[in-house]
Every structure is written in structure tokens, then in C-alpha cells.
Design a protein around this motif. Structure first.
Motif, PDB file in Angstrom:
ATOM      1  N   ALA A  98       0.829  -1.207   0.000  1.00 30.64           N
ATOM      2  CA  ALA A  98       0.000   0.000   0.000  1.00 30.64           C
ATOM      3  C   ALA A  98       0.864   1.258   0.000  1.00 30.64           C
ATOM      4  CB  ALA A  98      -0.928  -0.003   1.210  1.00 30.64           C
ATOM      5  N   THR A  99       1.907   1.267   0.816  1.00 27.17           N
ATOM      6  CA  THR A  99       2.803   2.425   0.865  1.00 27.17           C
ATOM      7  C   THR A  99       3.529   2.596  -0.459  1.00 27.17           C
ATOM      8  OG1 THR A  99       3.101   2.076   3.242  1.00 27.17           O
ATOM      9  CG2 THR A  99       4.694   3.500   2.151  1.00 27.17           C
ATOM     10  N   LEU A 100       3.968   1.485  -1.045  1.00 28.81           N
ATOM     11  CA  LEU A 100       4.647   1.535  -2.332  1.00 28.81           C
ATOM     12  C   LEU A 100       3.720   2.066  -3.425  1.00 28.81           C
ATOM     13  CD1 LEU A 100       7.258   0.976  -3.852  1.00 28.81           C
ATOM     14  CD2 LEU A 100       6.449  -1.350  -4.228  1.00 28.81           C
ATOM     15  N   SER A 101       2.466   1.672  -3.394  1.00 30.23           N
ATOM     16  CA  SER A 101       1.494   2.185  -4.374  1.00 30.23           C
ATOM     17  C   SER A 101       1.327   3.690  -4.234  1.00 30.23           C
ATOM     18  CB  SER A 101       0.144   1.498  -4.194  1.00 30.23           C
ATOM     19  OG  SER A 101       0.241   0.142  -4.522  1.00 30.23           O
ATOM     20  N   PHE A 102       1.300   4.175  -3.004  1.00 30.73           N
ATOM     21  CA  PHE A 102       1.185   5.608  -2.792  1.00 30.73           C
ATOM     22  C   PHE A 102       2.405   6.342  -3.353  1.00 30.73           C
ATOM     23  CE2 PHE A 102       1.966   9.461  -0.378  1.00 30.73           C
ATOM     24  CZ  PHE A 102       0.765  10.120  -0.560  1.00 30.73           C
ATOM     25  N   VAL A 103       3.597   5.823  -3.076  1.00 30.54           N
ATOM     26  CA  VAL A 103       4.824   6.440  -3.577  1.00 30.54           C
ATOM     27  C   VAL A 103       4.853   6.406  -5.096  1.00 30.54           C
ATOM     28  CG1 VAL A 103       7.350   6.206  -3.657  1.00 30.54           C
ATOM     29  CG2 VAL A 103       6.152   6.041  -1.472  1.00 30.54           C
ATOM     30  N   GLN A 104       4.447   5.286  -5.691  1.00 27.27           N
ATOM     31  CA  GLN A 104       4.407   5.194  -7.149  1.00 27.27           C
ATOM     32  C   GLN A 104       3.424   6.204  -7.735  1.00 27.27           C
ATOM     33  OE1 GLN A 104       3.553   0.997  -7.602  1.00 27.27           O
ATOM     34  NE2 GLN A 104       5.683   0.562  -8.169  1.00 27.27           N
ATOM     35  N   GLY A 105       2.305   6.426  -7.073  1.00 28.60           N
ATOM     36  CA  GLY A 105       1.346   7.428  -7.517  1.00 28.60           C
ATOM     37  C   GLY A 105       1.944   8.822  -7.495  1.00 28.60           C
ATOM     38  N   LYS A 106       2.708   9.124  -6.443  1.00 31.60           N
ATOM     39  CA  LYS A 106       3.380  10.426  -6.367  1.00 31.60           C
ATOM     40  C   LYS A 106       4.396  10.576  -7.492  1.00 31.60           C
ATOM     41  CE  LYS A 106       3.268  12.973  -2.748  1.00 31.60           C
ATOM     42  NZ  LYS A 106       2.751  14.315  -2.649  1.00 31.60           N
ATOM     43  N   VAL A 107       5.169   9.528  -7.764  1.00 34.90           N
ATOM     44  CA  VAL A 107       6.165   9.572  -8.835  1.00 34.90           C
ATOM     45  C   VAL A 107       5.481   9.768 -10.180  1.00 34.90           C
ATOM     46  CG1 VAL A 107       7.877   8.195 -10.093  1.00 34.90           C
ATOM     47  CG2 VAL A 107       7.922   8.257  -7.605  1.00 34.90           C
ATOM     48  N   ASN A 108       4.386   9.058 -10.397  1.00 37.23           N
ATOM     49  CA  ASN A 108       3.646   9.216 -11.652  1.00 37.23           C
ATOM     50  C   ASN A 108       3.090  10.630 -11.798  1.00 37.23           C
ATOM     51  OD1 ASN A 108       4.148   6.573 -12.349  1.00 37.23           O
ATOM     52  ND2 ASN A 108       2.181   5.820 -11.613  1.00 37.23           N
ATOM     53  N   ALA A 109       2.589  11.214 -10.718  1.00 34.06           N
ATOM     54  CA  ALA A 109       2.069  12.577 -10.766  1.00 34.06           C
ATOM     55  C   ALA A 109       3.175  13.573 -11.087  1.00 34.06           C
ATOM     56  CB  ALA A 109       1.399  12.936  -9.441  1.00 34.06           C
ATOM     57  N   ILE A 110       4.334  13.393 -10.490  1.00 34.21           N
ATOM     58  CA  ILE A 110       5.466  14.280 -10.755  1.00 34.21           C
ATOM     59  C   ILE A 110       5.924  14.126 -12.201  1.00 34.21           C
ATOM     60  CG2 ILE A 110       7.905  14.692 -10.191  1.00 34.21           C
ATOM     61  CD1 ILE A 110       7.161  13.952  -7.284  1.00 34.21           C
ATOM     62  N   THR A 111       5.965  12.904 -12.695  1.00 37.84           N
ATOM     63  CA  THR A 111       6.376  12.641 -14.080  1.00 37.84           C
ATOM     64  C   THR A 111       5.402  13.312 -15.056  1.00 37.84           C
ATOM     65  OG1 THR A 111       7.347  10.532 -13.425  1.00 37.84           O
ATOM     66  CG2 THR A 111       6.899  10.852 -15.761  1.00 37.84           C
ATOM     67  N   ARG A 112       4.096  13.183 -14.783  1.00 35.64           N
ATOM     68  CA  ARG A 112       3.114  13.830 -15.662  1.00 35.64           C
ATOM     69  C   ARG A 112       3.248  15.345 -15.609  1.00 35.64           C
ATOM     70  NH1 ARG A 112      -0.243   9.965 -13.329  1.00 35.64           N
ATOM     71  NH2 ARG A 112      -1.231  11.565 -12.046  1.00 35.64           N
ATOM     72  N   ALA A 113       3.519  15.886 -14.435  1.00 29.08           N
ATOM     73  CA  ALA A 113       3.674  17.335 -14.298  1.00 29.08           C
ATOM     74  C   ALA A 113       4.903  17.827 -15.082  1.00 29.08           C
ATOM     75  CB  ALA A 113       3.797  17.724 -12.834  1.00 29.08           C
ATOM     76  N   LEU A 114       5.972  17.048 -15.025  1.00 30.96           N
ATOM     77  CA  LEU A 114       7.183  17.442 -15.752  1.00 30.96           C
ATOM     78  C   LEU A 114       6.986  17.362 -17.264  1.00 30.96           C
ATOM     79  CD1 LEU A 114       9.947  15.759 -13.562  1.00 30.96           C
ATOM     80  CD2 LEU A 114       9.457  18.195 -13.778  1.00 30.96           C
ATOM     81  N   LYS A 115       6.163  16.427 -17.703  1.00 33.09           N
ATOM     82  CA  LYS A 115       5.879  16.289 -19.131  1.00 33.09           C
ATOM     83  C   LYS A 115       4.841  17.305 -19.596  1.00 33.09           C
ATOM     84  CE  LYS A 115       6.866  11.355 -19.591  1.00 33.09           C
ATOM     85  NZ  LYS A 115       6.267  10.037 -19.889  1.00 33.09           N
TER      86      LYS A 115
END
Length: 117
Positions: A98-115
């Protein structure tokens, strides 16, 4: 920077990983005479990890690593109760996921923001 982006979740992943290793060691040593089951006090370990990352001096001991009290110790001195260890391992694995899924969601959000998406 890790704490600014992920909050306490990065430290929580590290502590959960450490606990998984301790629980796996307990399970692996279920038949070892004299082996004493240990566990990680998650709250104490997380507090210690966060204190270290904020610049507090590290202590020499590992206060968050504790020995378990067996409800039914074996005659050979082994305190591992296999069912209890398996439940603790499964609960920890679920919390880790569950914690890993949350962190992955944050990484995906940051990646989308950078793109710029």
C-alpha cells in the motif's frame, strides 16, 4: 528532498522492508534450537528514521528491534511461533504494498507534471 516529495512514506518503506527481513529470518529459523524471535517496533523505528533524516544524532543501539515473547515457547528454547510470524509477515507485506502504491502514484504525478500533461 525525499521527505519533501514523499513525506514519511519513504522512511516507512525502509522500515517495512527492514521488518520484512526480520520476520523472514524468524520464519527461516522456526526449527533452530534456541532461536529467539524478534520484531521491529514500527512506530519507534519510523520515529528514529525520521529523527536521523532531520539531523538528530544516531544512537548506538537499535531500540526498535525487540524480542518477542512467546505464548507457547518450545522445549528447545525457540520462541518462533510460525502462524504468528506468517500473519505478521502478510500484514507487513500488505502495508508495504500500500505504501509503495502511494509512492508510485506520487512519482507518476510528478512525471506527468514534468511532461506537462
Amino acid at each position: 528532498m525525499n521527505e519533501q516529495i514523499f513525506g514519511i512514506h519513504g522512511a516507512a518503506l525502509e522500515v517495512r522492508s527492514q521488518r520484512m527481513g526480520v520476520l523472514a529470518s524468524n520464519i527461516a529459523n522456526a526449527a533452530t534450537p534456541g532461536f529467539k524471535a524478534r520484531d521491529v517496533d514500527f512506530n519507534a523505528a519510523l520515529d528514529a528514521r525520521l529523527a536521523r533524516s532531520s539531523g538528530a544524532p544516531a544512537t548506538g543501539s537499535d531500540p526498535e528491534l525487540v524480542y518477542r515473547r512467546a505464548t507457547m515457547p518450545s522445549l528447545d528454547g525457540n520462541t518462533v511461533e510460525l502462524g504468528r510470524e506468517q500473519v505478521a509477515f502478510a500484514e507487513n507485506a500488505l502495508a508495504y504494498s500500500a505504501t509503495l502504491s502511494f509512492v508510485q502514484g506520487k512519482v507518476n504525478a510528478i512525471t506527468r507534471a514534468l511532461k506537462g500533461e
